[in-house]
Motif scaffolding. Structure first.
Motif, PDB file in Angstrom:
ATOM      1  N   SER A 280       0.856  -1.184   0.000  1.00  0.00           N
ATOM      2  CA  SER A 280       0.000   0.000   0.000  1.00  0.00           C
ATOM      3  C   SER A 280       0.890   1.232   0.000  1.00  0.00           C
ATOM      4  O   SER A 280       1.887   1.294   0.722  1.00  0.00           O
ATOM      5  N   THR A 281       0.513   2.198  -0.812  1.00  0.00           N
ATOM      6  CA  THR A 281       1.228   3.475  -0.853  1.00  0.00           C
ATOM      7  C   THR A 281       0.372   4.530  -0.166  1.00  0.00           C
ATOM      8  O   THR A 281      -0.775   4.765  -0.556  1.00  0.00           O
ATOM      9  N   CYS A 282       0.915   5.143   0.862  1.00  0.00           N
ATOM     10  CA  CYS A 282       0.160   6.134   1.640  1.00  0.00           C
ATOM     11  C   CYS A 282       0.643   7.541   1.293  1.00  0.00           C
ATOM     12  O   CYS A 282       1.851   7.801   1.274  1.00  0.00           O
ATOM     13  N   THR A 283      -0.298   8.441   1.033  1.00  0.00           N
ATOM     14  CA  THR A 283       0.005   9.805   0.616  1.00  0.00           C
ATOM     15  C   THR A 283      -0.805  10.789   1.451  1.00  0.00           C
ATOM     16  O   THR A 283      -1.999  10.583   1.682  1.00  0.00           O
ATOM     17  N   GLN A 284      -0.153  11.863   1.898  1.00  0.00           N
ATOM     18  CA  GLN A 284      -0.861  12.912   2.620  1.00  0.00           C
ATOM     19  C   GLN A 284      -1.652  13.729   1.613  1.00  0.00           C
ATOM     20  O   GLN A 284      -1.124  14.610   0.932  1.00  0.00           O
ATOM     21  N   SER A 285      -2.937  13.443   1.483  1.00  0.00           N
ATOM     22  CA  SER A 285      -3.762  14.053   0.440  1.00  0.00           C
ATOM     23  C   SER A 285      -4.046  15.517   0.714  1.00  0.00           C
ATOM     24  O   SER A 285      -4.069  16.340  -0.206  1.00  0.00           O
ATOM     25  N   VAL A 286      -4.315  15.852   1.958  1.00  0.00           N
ATOM     26  CA  VAL A 286      -4.475  17.239   2.411  1.00  0.00           C
ATOM     27  C   VAL A 286      -3.803  17.341   3.772  1.00  0.00           C
ATOM     28  O   VAL A 286      -3.590  16.333   4.451  1.00  0.00           O
ATOM     29  N   PRO A 287      -3.426  18.556   4.197  1.00  0.00           N
ATOM     30  CA  PRO A 287      -2.851  18.690   5.539  1.00  0.00           C
ATOM     31  C   PRO A 287      -3.803  18.154   6.603  1.00  0.00           C
ATOM     32  O   PRO A 287      -5.024  18.200   6.448  1.00  0.00           O
ATOM     33  N   ALA A 288      -3.240  17.664   7.678  1.00  0.00           N
ATOM     34  CA  ALA A 288      -4.062  17.082   8.746  1.00  0.00           C
ATOM     35  C   ALA A 288      -5.089  18.076   9.274  1.00  0.00           C
ATOM     36  O   ALA A 288      -6.229  17.706   9.578  1.00  0.00           O
ATOM     37  N   ASP A 289      -4.712  19.366   9.378  1.00  0.00           N
ATOM     38  CA  ASP A 289      -5.658  20.365   9.883  1.00  0.00           C
ATOM     39  C   ASP A 289      -6.887  20.474   8.986  1.00  0.00           C
ATOM     40  O   ASP A 289      -8.006  20.666   9.461  1.00  0.00           O
ATOM     41  N   VAL A 290      -6.674  20.357   7.672  1.00  0.00           N
ATOM     42  CA  VAL A 290      -7.799  20.376   6.738  1.00  0.00           C
ATOM     43  C   VAL A 290      -8.670  19.141   6.945  1.00  0.00           C
ATOM     44  O   VAL A 290      -9.906  19.211   6.926  1.00  0.00           O
ATOM     45  N   ALA A 291      -8.027  17.984   7.150  1.00  0.00           N
ATOM     46  CA  ALA A 291      -8.782  16.753   7.375  1.00  0.00           C
ATOM     47  C   ALA A 291      -9.614  16.842   8.649  1.00  0.00           C
ATOM     48  O   ALA A 291     -10.750  16.359   8.681  1.00  0.00           O
ATOM     49  N   TYR A 292      -9.070  17.468   9.702  1.00  0.00           N
ATOM     50  CA  TYR A 292      -9.836  17.625  10.940  1.00  0.00           C
ATOM     51  C   TYR A 292     -11.121  18.416  10.677  1.00  0.00           C
ATOM     52  O   TYR A 292     -12.195  18.076  11.197  1.00  0.00           O
ATOM     53  N   ALA A 293     -10.998  19.475   9.873  1.00  0.00           N
ATOM     54  CA  ALA A 293     -12.173  20.288   9.558  1.00  0.00           C
ATOM     55  C   ALA A 293     -13.162  19.503   8.702  1.00  0.00           C
ATOM     56  O   ALA A 293     -14.385  19.623   8.883  1.00  0.00           O
ATOM     57  N   MET A 294     -12.659  18.697   7.762  1.00  0.00           N
ATOM     58  CA  MET A 294     -13.546  17.838   6.971  1.00  0.00           C
ATOM     59  C   MET A 294     -14.298  16.875   7.892  1.00  0.00           C
ATOM     60  O   MET A 294     -15.514  16.671   7.744  1.00  0.00           O
ATOM     61  N   GLN A 295     -13.578  16.272   8.817  1.00  0.00           N
ATOM     62  CA  GLN A 295     -14.191  15.328   9.738  1.00  0.00           C
ATOM     63  C   GLN A 295     -15.302  15.990  10.551  1.00  0.00           C
ATOM     64  O   GLN A 295     -16.370  15.393  10.764  1.00  0.00           O
ATOM     65  N   TYR A 296     -15.049  17.228  10.987  1.00  0.00           N
ATOM     66  CA  TYR A 296     -16.065  17.942  11.761  1.00  0.00           C
ATOM     67  C   TYR A 296     -17.349  18.087  10.955  1.00  0.00           C
ATOM     68  O   TYR A 296     -18.454  17.799  11.442  1.00  0.00           O
ATOM     69  N   ALA A 297     -17.212  18.559   9.721  1.00  0.00           N
ATOM     70  CA  ALA A 297     -18.401  18.751   8.892  1.00  0.00           C
ATOM     71  C   ALA A 297     -19.096  17.425   8.602  1.00  0.00           C
ATOM     72  O   ALA A 297     -20.332  17.338   8.620  1.00  0.00           O
ATOM     73  N   MET A 298     -18.311  16.375   8.356  1.00  0.00           N
ATOM     74  CA  MET A 298     -18.885  15.079   7.995  1.00  0.00           C
ATOM     75  C   MET A 298     -19.490  14.356   9.194  1.00  0.00           C
ATOM     76  O   MET A 298     -20.330  13.460   9.018  1.00  0.00           O
ATOM     77  N   GLN A 299     -19.107  14.728  10.397  1.00  0.00           N
ATOM     78  CA  GLN A 299     -19.774  14.169  11.581  1.00  0.00           C
ATOM     79  C   GLN A 299     -21.191  14.705  11.717  1.00  0.00           C
ATOM     80  O   GLN A 299     -22.057  14.025  12.288  1.00  0.00           O
ATOM     81  N   GLN A 300     -21.426  15.901  11.185  1.00  0.00           N
ATOM     82  CA  GLN A 300     -22.744  16.514  11.334  1.00  0.00           C
ATOM     83  C   GLN A 300     -23.815  15.762  10.541  1.00  0.00           C
ATOM     84  O   GLN A 300     -25.003  15.908  10.807  1.00  0.00           O
ATOM     85  N   THR A 301     -23.400  14.958   9.561  1.00  0.00           N
ATOM     86  CA  THR A 301     -24.392  14.193   8.806  1.00  0.00           C
ATOM     87  C   THR A 301     -25.094  13.172   9.688  1.00  0.00           C
ATOM     88  O   THR A 301     -26.223  12.761   9.400  1.00  0.00           O
ATOM     89  N   PHE A 302     -24.433  12.759  10.769  1.00  0.00           N
ATOM     90  CA  PHE A 302     -25.062  11.837  11.719  1.00  0.00           C
ATOM     91  C   PHE A 302     -25.839  12.585  12.797  1.00  0.00           C
ATOM     92  O   PHE A 302     -26.602  11.979  13.529  1.00  0.00           O
ATOM     93  N   ALA A 303     -25.642  13.890  12.905  1.00  0.00           N
ATOM     94  CA  ALA A 303     -26.310  14.701  13.929  1.00  0.00           C
ATOM     95  C   ALA A 303     -27.554  15.348  13.336  1.00  0.00           C
ATOM     96  O   ALA A 303     -27.656  16.568  13.232  1.00  0.00           O
ATOM     97  N   GLY A 304     -28.497  14.524  12.920  1.00  0.00           N
ATOM     98  CA  GLY A 304     -29.726  15.025  12.329  1.00  0.00           C
ATOM     99  C   GLY A 304     -29.627  15.286  10.846  1.00  0.00           C
ATOM    100  O   GLY A 304     -30.576  15.774  10.233  1.00  0.00           O
ATOM    101  N   GLY A 305     -28.468  14.956  10.234  1.00  0.00           N
ATOM    102  CA  GLY A 305     -28.290  15.173   8.808  1.00  0.00           C
ATOM    103  C   GLY A 305     -28.680  13.959   7.989  1.00  0.00           C
ATOM    104  O   GLY A 305     -29.399  13.058   8.449  1.00  0.00           O
ATOM    105  N   THR A 306     -28.174  13.896   6.770  1.00  0.00           N
ATOM    106  CA  THR A 306     -28.622  12.877   5.818  1.00  0.00           C
ATOM    107  C   THR A 306     -28.175  11.467   6.165  1.00  0.00           C
ATOM    108  O   THR A 306     -28.710  10.503   5.616  1.00  0.00           O
ATOM    109  N   ALA A 307     -27.176  11.312   7.054  1.00  0.00           N
ATOM    110  CA  ALA A 307     -26.692   9.977   7.418  1.00  0.00           C
ATOM    111  C   ALA A 307     -27.281   9.473   8.725  1.00  0.00           C
ATOM    112  O   ALA A 307     -26.857   8.427   9.234  1.00  0.00           O
ATOM    113  N   SER A 308     -28.258  10.167   9.268  1.00  0.00           N
ATOM    114  CA  SER A 308     -28.805   9.804  10.581  1.00  0.00           C
ATOM    115  C   SER A 308     -29.314   8.367  10.634  1.00  0.00           C
ATOM    116  O   SER A 308     -29.193   7.684  11.661  1.00  0.00           O
TER     117      SER A 308
END
Length: 867
Positions: A596-624
Motif C-alpha cells: 500500500s502506498t500512503c500519501t498525505q492528500s491534504v494537511p491534517a488540519d484540513v482533514a480535521y475540519a472535513m471530519q467535523y463537517a462530515m460528523q454533522q451528517t449523523f447529527a440530524g443530517g442525511t446519514a442519521s
C-alpha cells in the motif's frame, strides 16, 4: 498370422528388428547386462559412444502446484477460500505418504526398483516381448524412468509460454521413439547415482498423473477418496496406483466409462470401476507376493469394492461462496502485479497463480465479511423482476489500506452457461475497477462532494464562511486544466433546505451550496484534490471535472471511494487498497506482496475540519439513519444520483471505513428509481443505511474507534466583505451586482425615498457582511423629495414655497441687529436638499430687528405661526 500366434523365434526376430542397430542396443551393452542380445562390431561401439555422449544431468524443475488463497477467522485461524491450478497437485514429504501407497507403487510398477540401477532390463525385455507379440502393451519402464519422463514433461510444459508451445513440449517429451527412450535411460542411470531410492520414489509419487488435472498422490487421495496420502487404506492406495498405469482409463470419477468397465457384471452383481479393480487387485496380489502385506490384509482388500468419494478441489473463486468476488480481486491482483508487460505472449502473474503452489494470506476479516454478506442478503435480492438490482459493500482499514470485506448481491460464476440462466449470477465484481473485475464503476452522487469540501478548506475558506447557497443558474466556472466553463448549469436541490456555509451544506447535502463553493474555486484544483485521495475512473479513462462532476457524475469504483473516505478518517493520509498480507512459495520462501502506498492528500488540519463537517451528517443530517448507537464516532456522506438510480452511504470510524452502494447494474431506459420501490426489508432508497449500520455495528464492536480531532479556531472564522452600493440602480442591476459579490439577493419592501419610484433605495444590511449573507434590497416608492431652499426669502414667500412642495411650515422668529435680515428667513430645518416626504414639517427661522435697530419696512410681527 495373427500377433497372438507368433512363435518365439518370430518374437525374437521382432525384438531384434525393433532394437536393431538402434541406441537401445547400446544401452543394453553399456549396462553390461545383456551381451547376448547386443549386436557386434562397430555398430555396438557407435551405440555406446552415442549413449555416453548424451547429457546425464537431469534438472528437476519446480512442479506445477496449486495455489491456495486464505482468509482470517475470528479466532485468528486461516480459512481456505479457493485454489488455482493448471495441475491439481500438492507436494508432500516422505512421512506424509501411506506405506501402502509406496509398496503398491513398487509392486505394481517396478518390483525390482530397490535392486536395479535405474533400468530394469528384465522388465524392459519383457515389455518389448509382450508388445511385439501382441500379448499386451507394456512400457517396461522402471519407476526411475517414469519419473524422468514426467520431469521432462514438467520442465518442458512449464517453460512454454503459449498453449501451442506447451502442446509441442508435451509431444516432444512423450514421443514414441528409441531416441527418447535412450535419453530417459541415460538420465535414469545418472539420477540413481545422485539420489536415493526413497527420494526417487517420493518424487515419482508427487509428480505422477492420476487422471484429468489431478497430479501427485496427495491430491489424488483428496480428490478420489476425500482423505490424505498419509491415511490411505490398502485398497485405496492400490486403486490410486492402478490409475498411474493408464490415467484416463482407470480414473475413478467417470462411473459410466465403458473403458473402465462400467456395467461389468460378476456373479450377478455389477462391479463398479471393474477395469480399475482388476488392475488394483493385481497390485494387491503383487504386494502379497513380495511380502509387503499379510494374507489377511490381502483378502480384506480384495473383498472391498472400488468406492470413490469424489471431493471436488477448490478450483477458482466459485468455491469461495460469498467471498468469491474478493477472491476474484486477489487473483486479478496477482495476474496484474506480477506480470511483465514486455512479454506479451505470457502472463507471469497467471503462471505464478496457476503453477507455483503459493499460499496467499489475504486481508479479509471473515467476521466483517460474513456480516456484509448477510446484511446485503437481508436487504437486497439477488434478482428483481422490476430491474437489474445491484449492491456492494466494501470495508477498508484506514492507515493500512487493508481490505476487510467485499460483498455483493450476486452469486459468483465464471461459467458462461450459468451466467445465461439468471442475473442472480455474475462474473463482474462491482466493487473494483474494470481491469480488476470487469466493472466500469458507478456515479457516486453526493458522496463525491467531500472533495469539493476538501479543496474549499485547503484554499483557506472556513467551515462557517457564508456564501450564497440559493438555487439558481450558475453561469461561470474557472477551470485551468480544461478551459473555463461558460454556460448555464442549474442543478436541482433535493428539498427546500437552504445551506449558506460548508457545515450546513455537508450536513444536508445541498447541491446549490456546493456549486456556490465550487464557483469560488478552480475546478481543476478540485479534481487534483480528488486525485490526491485516489479518485480515478473505474474504466481507466481520464478523470473529468465539469461543473456537474462536483455532484458526482464520474463513474468510480466503490473500492476507490471507500479508500478515499478511509484517507479522510486517517487525518488526510490516504493509503491505496491492498488485499494480500503475505505470499509464501512452495519452497517456503516469501514473495513480497503488493504494498500500500500512503500519501498525505491534504494537511491534517484540513482533514480535521472535513471530519467535523462530515460528523454533522449523523447529527440530524442525511446519514442519521445509518447511526450504529455503539458510541463510536463516525464521519459520513450520503449520495443519490439523478432520479435515485444509485444510492450510496459512505463513512468511517477511525478504524474502519465502509462504502455501500445500492442501485441499477445496467443503464438505459429500464432503470428504476429506488425512491419508487420497496424491498422486503423496507424502503428501497434507505436500504443503504440498513446495510451500512449492520456492517459498522460489527466493526465498531470489534475494532472500536476513537474521537476525531477538533479543528483549529481558524476553520470557524467568519469573513466579512463589502456590500455593493446599489442605491439608484434598477432591481435587476442590483441583483446582478449583489450576487456577483457572492451574496444572496432578496427583494425587500417599498420604502420612502427620494429615488424614483421602483428604483433601489438602499440595502439591509449595508456596509459589510459575511460572503453569502442574505442582502435585502429596498425599493423606492417615490414619496421622498428634496426640501426647497428658502433661505433669504421673506417669510410669506418662504411659507408659500414650502407649502407648494407639500410640506407643513413652522415659523420661529429670532432677534437680529442686522436690518437686512429683518423679516427674512435666516435658516431652515431640514436643510435645503434634504430628503423628506410630503406632509413633513419644515421649520424656518425669520429675523426680527431688535430694539435699537431700524424700523423694518411694513411694520413687525412678534409671534410664530405654523401653516
Amino acid at each position: 498370422m495373427s500377433a497372438q500366434n507368433r512363435t518365439m523365434s518370430d518374437a525374437a526376430a521382432g525384438i531384434l528388428g525393433f532394437v536393431g542397430m538402434s541406441a537401445l542396443a547400446g544401452v543394453l551393452v553399456t549396462a553390461a547386462v545383456t551381451p547376448a542380445l547386443a549386436v557386434t562390431g562397430m555398430a555396438a561401439n557407435n551405440s555406446i559412444n552415442m549413449f555416453e555422449n548424451l547429457p546425464a544431468y537431469l534438472r528437476i524443475g519446480a512442479l506445477s502446484e496449486k495455489t491456495d488463497i486464505y482468509a482470517t477467522r475470528s479466532d485468528g485461524s486461516e480459512a481456505l477460500l479457493a485454489s488455482f491450478f493448471d495441475e491439481n497437485r500438492e507436494e508432500v514429504a516422505w512421512d506424509a505418504i501411506s506405506q501402502y501407497a509406496k509398496d503398491a507403487a513398487v509392486a505394481g510398477e517396478d518390483p525390482r526398483f530397490y535392486e536395479h540401477g535405474g533400468i530394469d532390463i528384465q522388465g524392459t525385455v519383457r515389455g518389448a516381448v509382450s508388445t511385439v507379440t501382441g500379448r499386451d502393451v507394456q512400457g517396461g519402464s522402471s519407476i526411475t524412468q517414469q519419473y524422468v519422463k514426467n520431469v521432462l514433461i514438467n520442465n518442458g510444459v512449464n517453460a512454454a509460454q503459449t498453449e501451442e508451445e506447451k502442446d509441442a513440449a508435451y509431444a516432444e517429451a512423450t514421443e514414441v521413439s528409441a531416441e527418447r527412450k535412450l535419453k530417459e535411460m541415460r538420465y535414469a542411470i545418472a539420477l540413481e547415482k545422485e539420489s536415493s531410492k526413497d527420494e526417487i520414489l517420493l518424487g515419482y509419487l508427487n509428480i505422477a498423473a492420476f487422471g484429468g488435472r489431478v497430479y501427485g498422490i496427495e491430491s489424488a487421495a483428496s480428490y478420489y477418496f476425500d482423505t490424505s496420502a498419509k491415511d490411505l487404506t490398502l485398497s485405496q492406495a492400490a486403486s490410486l496406483i492402478a490409475i498411474v498405469n493408464h490415467p484416463e482409463k482407470f480414473r475413478l470419477d467417470r462411473p459410466d466409462s465403458e473403458e473402465n468397465g462400467a456395467g461389468t457384471v460378476v456373479d450377478g452383481e455389477t462391479v463398479p470401476y471393474a477395469a480399475n479393480k482388476q488392475r488394483r487387485d493385481y497390485i494387491i496380489d503383487e504386494m502379497l507376493e513380495y511380502g509387503k502385506i499379510t494374507q489377511e490384509e490381502h483378502d480384506a482388500a480384495i473383498a472391498e469394492p472400488v468406492a470413490p468419494s469424489i471431493t471436488e478441489p477448490s478450483t477458482g473463486c466459485q468455491t469461495a461462496g460469498g467471498s468469491a468476488y474478493f477472491c476474484d480481486y486477489v487473483a486479478n491482483v496477482i495476474r496484474s502485479e506480477y506480470d511483465d508487460p514486455e512479454t506479451e505472449d505470457v502472463n507471469e502473474g497467471s503462471v505464478l497463480l496457476q503453477q507455483r503452489g503459493l499460499k496467499i494470506y489475504t486481508t479479509l476479516d471473515l467476521d466483517l465479511q460474513n456480516r456484509a454478506e448477510t446484511a446485503i442478503a437481508e436487504n437486497i435480492p439477488f434478482s428483481d423482476p422490476r430491474f437489474d438490482v445491484g449492491s456492494v459493500a466494501v470495508s477498508v482499514e484506514p492507515g493500512t489500506g487493508r481490505i476487510l470485506a467485499m460483498a455483493q448481491n450476486k452469486k459468483y460464476s465464471a461459467d458462461p452457461e450459468v451466467l445465461e440462466t439468471s442475473n442472480e449470477y455474475s462474473a463482474v465484481n462491482y466493487s473494483t475497477d474494470y481491469d480488476y473485475g470487469g466493472s466500469s464503476g458507478f456515479q457516486p452522487g453526493s458522496t463525491y462532494k467531500v472533495w469539493t469540501l476538501a479543496e474549499w478548506l485547503n484554499e483557506g475558506h472556513s467551515l462557517l464562511e457564508t456564501f450564497n447557497g440559493s438555487k439558481r443558474a450558475f453561469t461561470q466556472f474557472t477551470n485551468s486544466c480544461d478551459g473555463d466553463f461558460v454556460g448555464s448549469y442549474e442543478p436541482n436541490n433535493d428539498d427546500s433546505t437552504r445551506a449558506n456555509n460548508a457545515v450546513e451544506a455537508t450536513k444536508w447535502s445541498v447541491n446549490s451550496s456546493f456549486m456556490a463553493m465550487a464557483q469560488q474555486m478552480d475546478l481543476c484544483n478540485i479534481k487534483k484534490t480528488a486525485q490526491a485521495f485516489g479518485m480515478h475512473r473505474a474504466d481507466g479513462g481520464e478523470l473529468q471535472m465539469n461543473p456537474s462532476d462536483v455532484l458526482g457524475t464520474q463513474e468510480i469504483a466503490p473500492l476507490t471511494m471507500v479508500a478515499g473516505f478511509a484517507g479522510i478518517a486517517n487525518d488526510g493520509k490516504t493509503c491505496t487498497p491492498i488485499a494480500i498480507d503475505k505470499i509464501v512459495a512452495s519452497d517456503g520462501e516469501e514473495i513480497a506482496p503488493p504494498k500500500s502506498t500512503c500519501t498525505q492528500s491534504v494537511p491534517a488540519d484540513v482533514a480535521y475540519a472535513m471530519q467535523y463537517a462530515m460528523q454533522q451528517t449523523f447529527a440530524g443530517g442525511t446519514a442519521s439513519q445509518s447511526e450504529t448507537y455503539s458510541g463510536v464516532p463516525h464521519i459520513g456522506k450520503t449520495g443519490t444520483t439523478d432520479y435515485a438510480f444509485d444510492t450510496w452511504m459512505n463513512g468511517a470510524s477511525k478504524e474502519v471505513a465502509t462504502a455501500v452502494w445500492v442501485g441499477n447494474v445496467t443503464g438505459g431506459d429500464n432503470r428504476t428509481s429506488l425512491r419508487s420501490i420497496d424491498f422486503a426489508s423496507g424502503y428501497g432508497a434507505s436500504a443503504r443505511h440498513r446495510i451500512w449500520s449492520a456492517i459498522m455495528t460489527v466493526a465498531d464492536n470489534k475494532y472500536g474507534g476513537g474521537a476525531f480531532t477538533e479543528p483549529k479556531a481558524e476553520f470557524f472564522k467568519q469573513v466579512l466583505v463589502d456590500i455593493p452600493n446599489v442605491t439608484g440602480l434598477s432591481v435587476d442591476a442590483a441583483k446582478q451586482a449583489i450576487e456577483a459579490a457572492g451574496f444572496q439577493f432578496e427583494q425587500g419592501p417599498e420604502v420612502d425615498s427620494d429615488q424614483p419610484k421602483g428604483m433601489v433605495a438602499g440595502t439591509d444590511p449595508s456596509g459589510q457582511a459575511g460572503r453569502g449573507s442574505l442582502i435585502r434590497v429596498l425599493i423606492s416608492n417615490g414619496n421622498v423629495s428634496g426640501v426647497p431652499d428658502v433661505r433669504g426669502m421673506d417669510r410669506d414667500s418662504a411659507e408659500s414655497t414650502l407649502k407648494d412642495a407639500g410640506f407643513k411650515v413652522q415659523v420661529r422668529e429670532e432677534d437680529t441687529t442686522d436690518p437686512n435680515q429683518d423679516g427674512v428667513v435666516i435658516s431652515q430645518s431640514p436643510d435645503a436638499g434634504a430628503s423628506a416626504k410630503s406632509g413633513d414639517r419644515v421649520t424656518i427661522v425669520v429675523g426680527k430687528l431688535s430694539v435699537g435697530g431700524g424700523t423694518p419696512p411694513g411694520g413687525g410681527n412678534d409671534g410664530s405661526n405654523e401653516g
